[in-house]
Design a protein around this motif. Structure first.
Motif, mmCIF file in Angstrom:
data_model
loop_
_atom_site.group_PDB
_atom_site.id
_atom_site.type_symbol
_atom_site.label_atom_id
_atom_site.label_comp_id
_atom_site.label_asym_id
_atom_site.label_seq_id
_atom_site.Cartn_x
_atom_site.Cartn_y
_atom_site.Cartn_z
ATOM 1 N N THR A 150 3.651 -7.759 -6.744
ATOM 2 C CA THR A 150 2.710 -7.587 -7.851
ATOM 3 C C THR A 150 3.249 -8.290 -9.093
ATOM 4 O OG1 THR A 150 1.668 -5.987 -9.347
ATOM 5 C CG2 THR A 150 3.780 -5.364 -8.387
ATOM 6 N N PRO A 151 2.390 -8.972 -9.870
ATOM 7 C CA PRO A 151 2.854 -9.641 -11.096
ATOM 8 C C PRO A 151 2.891 -8.711 -12.306
ATOM 9 C CG PRO A 151 0.541 -10.137 -10.738
ATOM 10 C CD PRO A 151 0.976 -9.285 -9.566
ATOM 11 N N LEU A 152 2.381 -7.498 -12.187
ATOM 12 C CA LEU A 152 2.252 -6.586 -13.325
ATOM 13 C C LEU A 152 3.559 -5.846 -13.576
ATOM 14 C CD1 LEU A 152 -1.242 -5.071 -12.438
ATOM 15 C CD2 LEU A 152 -0.745 -6.999 -13.964
ATOM 16 N N LEU A 153 4.103 -5.978 -14.780
ATOM 17 C CA LEU A 153 5.362 -5.314 -15.105
ATOM 18 C C LEU A 153 5.246 -3.794 -15.000
ATOM 19 C CD1 LEU A 153 6.729 -7.361 -18.152
ATOM 20 C CD2 LEU A 153 7.647 -7.290 -15.824
ATOM 21 N N ALA A 154 4.123 -3.242 -15.430
ATOM 22 C CA ALA A 154 3.945 -1.788 -15.373
ATOM 23 C C ALA A 154 3.974 -1.298 -13.929
ATOM 24 C CB ALA A 154 2.629 -1.400 -16.045
ATOM 25 N N GLU A 155 3.370 -2.059 -13.024
ATOM 26 C CA GLU A 155 3.361 -1.665 -11.618
ATOM 27 C C GLU A 155 4.736 -1.872 -10.985
ATOM 28 O OE1 GLU A 155 -0.264 -1.648 -8.588
ATOM 29 O OE2 GLU A 155 0.505 -3.675 -8.972
ATOM 30 N N LYS A 156 5.407 -2.984 -11.352
ATOM 31 C CA LYS A 156 6.767 -3.196 -10.875
ATOM 32 C C LYS A 156 7.674 -2.035 -11.292
ATOM 33 C CE LYS A 156 6.883 -8.311 -11.037
ATOM 34 N NZ LYS A 156 7.317 -8.620 -9.654
ATOM 35 N N ARG A 157 7.526 -1.621 -12.548
ATOM 36 C CA ARG A 157 8.361 -0.530 -13.044
ATOM 37 C C ARG A 157 8.184 0.731 -12.191
ATOM 38 N NH1 ARG A 157 7.153 3.687 -16.120
ATOM 39 N NH2 ARG A 157 5.149 2.818 -16.770
ATOM 40 N N LYS A 158 6.937 1.074 -11.859
ATOM 41 C CA LYS A 158 6.678 2.268 -11.054
ATOM 42 C C LYS A 158 7.300 2.144 -9.663
ATOM 43 C CE LYS A 158 2.381 3.557 -13.386
ATOM 44 N NZ LYS A 158 0.910 3.746 -13.228
ATOM 45 N N PHE A 159 7.210 0.956 -9.073
ATOM 46 C CA PHE A 159 7.767 0.754 -7.735
ATOM 47 C C PHE A 159 9.288 0.893 -7.761
ATOM 48 C CE2 PHE A 159 4.176 -1.988 -5.676
ATOM 49 C CZ PHE A 159 3.284 -0.964 -5.913
ATOM 50 N N TYR A 160 9.923 0.257 -8.744
ATOM 51 C CA TYR A 160 11.382 0.326 -8.817
ATOM 52 C C TYR A 160 11.861 1.726 -9.187
ATOM 53 C CZ TYR A 160 11.517 -4.759 -8.410
ATOM 54 O OH TYR A 160 11.399 -6.047 -7.957
ATOM 55 N N GLU A 161 11.111 2.420 -10.026
ATOM 56 C CA GLU A 161 11.466 3.812 -10.336
ATOM 57 C C GLU A 161 11.404 4.675 -9.079
ATOM 58 O OE1 GLU A 161 8.741 4.789 -13.428
ATOM 59 O OE2 GLU A 161 10.124 4.238 -15.043
ATOM 60 N N ALA A 162 10.399 4.431 -8.260
ATOM 61 C CA ALA A 162 10.298 5.162 -6.998
ATOM 62 C C ALA A 162 11.476 4.824 -6.089
ATOM 63 C CB ALA A 162 8.975 4.838 -6.303
ATOM 64 N N ALA A 163 11.874 3.547 -6.082
ATOM 65 C CA ALA A 163 13.020 3.127 -5.265
ATOM 66 C C ALA A 163 14.305 3.784 -5.739
ATOM 67 C CB ALA A 163 13.152 1.607 -5.304
ATOM 68 N N ILE A 184 0.834 -1.209 0.000
ATOM 69 C CA ILE A 184 0.000 0.000 0.000
ATOM 70 C C ILE A 184 0.870 1.262 0.000
ATOM 71 C CG2 ILE A 184 -1.687 1.343 1.291
ATOM 72 C CD1 ILE A 184 -2.837 -1.097 -0.160
ATOM 73 N N LEU A 185 1.880 1.283 0.865
ATOM 74 C CA LEU A 185 2.745 2.457 0.936
ATOM 75 C C LEU A 185 3.545 2.638 -0.359
ATOM 76 C CD1 LEU A 185 4.132 2.406 4.590
ATOM 77 C CD2 LEU A 185 2.852 4.255 3.494
ATOM 78 N N ALA A 186 4.014 1.516 -0.925
ATOM 79 C CA ALA A 186 4.778 1.589 -2.176
ATOM 80 C C ALA A 186 3.930 2.159 -3.307
ATOM 81 C CB ALA A 186 5.308 0.207 -2.552
ATOM 82 N N LYS A 187 2.672 1.732 -3.358
ATOM 83 C CA LYS A 187 1.776 2.235 -4.399
ATOM 84 C C LYS A 187 1.549 3.739 -4.236
ATOM 85 C CE LYS A 187 -2.347 0.816 -6.889
ATOM 86 N NZ LYS A 187 -3.451 -0.166 -6.970
ATOM 87 N N LYS A 188 1.395 4.190 -3.016
ATOM 88 C CA LYS A 188 1.203 5.621 -2.767
ATOM 89 C C LYS A 188 2.453 6.416 -3.139
ATOM 90 C CE LYS A 188 -2.275 5.237 0.907
ATOM 91 N NZ LYS A 188 -2.573 5.508 2.338
ATOM 92 N N ILE A 189 3.626 5.862 -2.819
ATOM 93 C CA ILE A 189 4.880 6.539 -3.163
ATOM 94 C C ILE A 189 5.032 6.634 -4.672
ATOM 95 C CG2 ILE A 189 7.396 6.332 -3.096
ATOM 96 C CD1 ILE A 189 7.045 5.081 -0.288
ATOM 97 N N ALA A 190 4.724 5.529 -5.373
ATOM 98 C CA ALA A 190 4.841 5.518 -6.832
ATOM 99 C C ALA A 190 3.894 6.522 -7.470
ATOM 100 C CB ALA A 190 4.559 4.116 -7.370
ATOM 101 N N GLU A 191 2.740 6.735 -6.854
ATOM 102 C CA GLU A 191 1.752 7.697 -7.357
ATOM 103 C C GLU A 191 1.966 9.089 -6.788
ATOM 104 O OE1 GLU A 191 -1.858 5.830 -6.181
ATOM 105 O OE2 GLU A 191 -1.815 4.343 -7.810
ATOM 106 N N GLU A 202 12.566 -2.030 1.499
ATOM 107 C CA GLU A 202 11.119 -2.218 1.623
ATOM 108 C C GLU A 202 10.411 -1.903 0.310
ATOM 109 O OE1 GLU A 202 10.562 -1.118 6.362
ATOM 110 O OE2 GLU A 202 10.656 0.470 4.859
ATOM 111 N N LEU A 203 10.840 -0.832 -0.345
ATOM 112 C CA LEU A 203 10.183 -0.416 -1.585
ATOM 113 C C LEU A 203 10.406 -1.436 -2.704
ATOM 114 C CD1 LEU A 203 8.489 1.695 -2.963
ATOM 115 C CD2 LEU A 203 10.554 3.052 -3.351
ATOM 116 N N GLN A 204 11.620 -1.934 -2.820
ATOM 117 C CA GLN A 204 11.863 -2.883 -3.899
ATOM 118 C C GLN A 204 11.248 -4.254 -3.579
ATOM 119 O OE1 GLN A 204 15.612 -4.160 -5.049
ATOM 120 N NE2 GLN A 204 16.233 -4.976 -3.065
ATOM 121 N N TYR A 205 11.178 -4.613 -2.302
ATOM 122 C CA TYR A 205 10.506 -5.868 -1.973
ATOM 123 C C TYR A 205 9.023 -5.766 -2.291
ATOM 124 C CZ TYR A 205 8.525 -9.759 0.577
ATOM 125 O OH TYR A 205 7.825 -10.891 0.901
#
Length: 563
Positions: A340-353, A313-320, A332-335
């Motif tokens: 999530t299995p979605l590449l687009a969502e993974k990309r946003k999380f890792y970009e935030a990290a 939840i926190l990672a999604k908020k950070i990415a947005e 924590e952010l990269q874990y």
């Protein structure tokens, strides 16, 4: 000039038909014209292009003016090595030339007729096997992230100074200097290869890194954190050499010979001298000794963990950008991205990290995301753009964590993008870092595939000696031997590949090509039948393949399609 050129110019291309090698079609084109075409008031030029379908790709222009040609047999001659990019739609095409006679005063131009000088394309050099697969940090990262971060610095032989070309790696230490934590516990362990002359090289290498870090603390750190640095040196005896040798990719016989020397009762000097006489020494000198001239740095942190649900939840908020990035650590952010299995969502999380932490795991995993996206995209330009982004992020991961796995991933991304020299360099880096034997074999196998693609068949065979007895190894040995026209050896390796992977269509198709090249119609027929039975796509490939041109009307060829 036009009439003279059409009657008397001689243009030849080698090979003919043209052959694709990896991402390129390389060939030699020789053009010779009568001396009377070399004039002061007129210029004769020869345009070379490749024609396929309704498209024309310009390759080069030969200019028959003084300084542009040499005389052979008394006639102006130009011979050059040329190339153009390979794509599957160019498989059926023609290498063409057309002359231009130009009046230097008024610019008037007259053209010769178009002339075909070669057909294309033989794609046999592309019948290789590559892996180039790399994945995200394992799902067990949550536990592994608690372990110390480790990275290594390499030193030149008999040197203790930090190398000037390590600027990007030294930035890794600078980032730890800037970390806002209460305390840091750092362990520096240095070593030296037994062939080096200095007795205290390892200790001095550890001191070099400690001095660098303490100077940076004084310059960059304003948090007042407590820093504890411990250094140790590994003895310059033969134990480390023996460990690396046992884990190497050397063939078993060469490995056994070297181990026997190191395990003998001789003096260390005698053992090192004995190693120089073995077949394994070139590998030891190139890959093992450099891996021992290092100083490794270990950073140890302790940080608390949130639940998976909170992390996601926190990672999604950070990415947005709906929450501050400092609410999660980089780990924590990269874990959270693994949840999530979605590449687009993974990309946003890792970009935030990447933005919030600037640490190697985020860069690495973001590189993997882009690589996976490239694999799923069939548009050439889009695929290249995605691989560009993968390489960008994997490079930053490599600066911060230069491990065999990261460098193999970077080499693989370059390899897929067609940047062969960069890929070869990173394959070598990964090998020199001394991974375990299974990883070494994987790296050598893909390195050999690259060497086949650039036409270095002897080098590929040498690399494959260290790649184990896998399907990929035997397939690429078979192809290397076939391209060197050692058909008996090629057939032996393809037979072994079929033992490891029965009913493999590519192996049987390759056997059919050997049959065509050696006029063995029985082998040709059997190979085609089994290849087409396993994969009907090989029916169309065989019908278009110039390797079988001499057999189109023969029963042995036609019978292969009666399924």
């Amino acid at each position: 000039m036009v009439r003279t050129a059409e009657k008397k110019q001689e243009v030849t291309a080698l090979p003919n038909p043209l052959a694709a090698n990896g991402q390129q079609v390389n060939f030699e084109l020789r053009a010779q014209v009568p001396e009377k075409l070399v004039r002061d008031n007129q210029t004769y030029k020869l345009d070379i292009y490749y024609e396929y379908g309704l498209e024309r790709e310009n390759i080069a222009t030969y200019n028959f003016q003084f300084g542009e040609f040499i005389y052979e047999e008394g006639e102006p001659t130009i011979t050059r090595q040329l190339s153009f990019p390979y794509t599957p739609k160019k498989k059926e095409g023609r290498l063409m030339v057309q002359g231009r006679a130009i009046d230097n005063k008024d610019g008037d131009i007259r053209y010769t007729d178009h002339k075909q000088v070669a057909t294309g394309l033989v794609t046999t050099p592309l019948l290789l096997v590559r892996n180039n697969e790399f994945d995200f940090i394992p799902d067990t990262y949550k536990e592994k992230a608690n372990q110390p971060a480790k990275f290594a610095f390499f030193f030149e032989e008999n040197k203790t100074e930090l190398r000037s070309n390590l600027g990007s790696r030294l930035q890794v230490l600078d980032q730890y200097v800037l970390d806002n934590v209460e305390a840091q516990s750092i362990t520096i362990t240095a070593s030296q290869s037994p062939d080096e002359s200095g007795s205290k090289l390892a200790e001095k290498r550890a001191e070099s890194l400690e001095d660098y870090y303490r100077k940076k603390i004084k310059t960059l750190d304003y948090s007042g954190k407590k820093v504890d640095i411990r250094t140790s040196a590994q003895k310059a005896d033969l134990d480390l050499l023996l460990q690396r040798l046992q884990a190497s990719a050397l063939p078993s016989e060469e490995k056994a010979e070297a181990i026997a020397i190191l395990s003998s009762d001789q003096s260390q000097i005698a053992k090192l001298s004995g190693l120089k006489q073995t077949e394994a020494f070139s590998y030891i000198e190139r890959y093992i000794y450099p891996s021992l001239r290092t100083a490794s740095v270990e950073m140890n942190y302790n940080r608390s963990r949130k639940t998976d649900y909170e992390l996601y939840i926190l990672a999604k908020k950070i990415a947005e950008e709906k929450a501050d990035a400092d609410q999660l650590t980089e780990e924590e952010l990269q874990y959270a991205a693994t949840l999530t299995p979605l590449l687009a969502e993974k990309r946003k999380f890792y970009e935030a990290a990447v933005k919030s932490t600037d640490k190697w795991p985020a860069y690495y995993n973001l590189g993997v995301v882009y690589n996976e996206m490239a694999r799923k995209d069939y548009r050439p330009e889009a695929k290249k753009a995605l691989l560009d982004k993968a390489i960008h992020n994997l490079s930053f991961a490599g600066f911060r964590n230069p491990t065999p796995h990261v460098y193999y991933s970077l080499a693989s991304a370059y390899h897929q993008r067609g940047d062969m020299l960069e890929a070869l360099q990173y394959y070598d880096f990964a090998i020199k870092l001394g991974p375990e034997e299974s990883v070494l074999q994987r790296i050598f196998a893909d390195k050999a595939a690259l060497e086949i693609e650039i036409g270095q068949y002897d080098e590929a065979i040498a690399s494959l000696r260290y790649a184990g007895d896998s399907y990929q190894t035997n397939m690429n040995l078979g192809l290397s031997y076939m391209l060197k026209e050692n058909y008996e050896g090629a057939e032996r390796y393809y037979t072994r590949a079929l033992e490891l992977k029965p009913d493999d269509a590519l192996a049987y198709y390759s056997m059919a090509v050997i049959g065509a090249r050696t006029q063995n119609e029985s082998l040709l027929k059997h190979g085609l039948i089994r290849a087409i039975q396993a994969d009907r796509a090989y029916m169309e490939q065989a019908l278009e393949d110039p390797e079988f041109d001499a057999y189109r009307k023969k029963e042995s060829f036609r019978d292969a399609f009666k399924l």
